[in-house]
Design a protein around this motif. Structure first.
Motif, short mmCIF file in Angstrom:
data_model
loop_
_atom_site.label_atom_id
_atom_site.label_comp_id
_atom_site.label_asym_id
_atom_site.label_seq_id
_atom_site.Cartn_x
_atom_site.Cartn_y
_atom_site.Cartn_z
N LYS A 41 0.96 -1.20 -0.14
CA LYS A 41 0.06 0.09 0.16
C LYS A 41 1.17 1.26 0.03
O LYS A 41 1.92 1.35 0.66
CB LYS A 41 -0.88 0.17 1.11
CG LYS A 41 -2.16 -0.72 0.92
CD LYS A 41 -3.33 -0.45 2.01
CE LYS A 41 -4.53 -1.25 1.53
NZ LYS A 41 -5.49 -0.83 2.12
N SER A 42 0.40 2.21 -0.83
CA SER A 42 1.22 3.46 -0.92
C SER A 42 2.47 3.51 -1.82
O SER A 42 3.09 4.36 -2.04
CB SER A 42 1.60 4.24 0.47
OG SER A 42 2.67 3.50 0.77
N GLU A 49 -3.84 3.65 -2.39
CA GLU A 49 -4.80 2.71 -1.35
C GLU A 49 -4.68 1.45 -2.06
O GLU A 49 -4.96 0.37 -1.51
CB GLU A 49 -6.34 3.12 -1.34
CG GLU A 49 -7.06 3.13 -2.72
CD GLU A 49 -6.66 4.16 -3.94
OE1 GLU A 49 -6.92 3.98 -5.06
OE2 GLU A 49 -5.89 5.17 -3.62
N GLN A 81 -10.39 -4.58 -3.77
CA GLN A 81 -9.61 -4.55 -5.06
C GLN A 81 -9.90 -5.21 -6.26
O GLN A 81 -9.62 -4.99 -7.32
CB GLN A 81 -8.34 -4.14 -4.69
CG GLN A 81 -7.76 -3.27 -3.84
CD GLN A 81 -6.47 -3.16 -3.32
OE1 GLN A 81 -5.77 -2.90 -3.91
NE2 GLN A 81 -6.46 -3.11 -1.94
#
Length: 121
Positions: A41-42, A49, A81
């Motif tokens: 993440k990031s 996200e 996702q």
């Protein structure tokens, strides 16, 4: 299946025509899940996200409780996702005498088809 196609991951070039090899169906979903899980993440500047936090645990020795937290986090990442997956269950365990963890994810695709994926981190 929904007929969605995408570039195979990891990327491959077809030597016969010089084009990217494509994947579809369950194989495309499996590759998509792998990308989600293996992207921190990031890590993606334009989509911070996107991905999971599983790589954050790579050099730690998580307790049983932390392993269950990782499993829950992994399932949430996949379900939020990958829209083609409607249900998922994860199991993560440390390999004996190793710093690696085995990740096992079972999932059900919309339409009822079931599959699983295993990998080491």
């Amino acid at each position: 299946m929904d007929g969605i196609r995408g570039m195979k991951f990891p990327l491959e070039i077809n030597p016969a025509n010089g084009r990217f090899v494509m994947s579809e169906g369950i194989q495309n979903i499996k590759e998509s899940i792998y990308v989600i899980v293996m992207t921190q993440k990031s890590e993606r500047f334009t989509r911070p996200e996107f991905g999971s936090t599983i790589q954050s645990w790579t050099f730690t020795e998580p307790s049983v409780t932390e392993l269950r937290m990782m499993e829950r986090s992994l399932v949430q990442a996949v379900l939020s996702q990958e829209p083609r997956v409607q249900e998922a269950q994860a199991r993560i365990q440390r390999e004996k005498d190793s710093d690696r963890m085995e990740v096992y994810l079972q999932y059900t695709v919309k339409g009822g088809e079931k599959d699983d994926v295993r990998f080491l981190i």
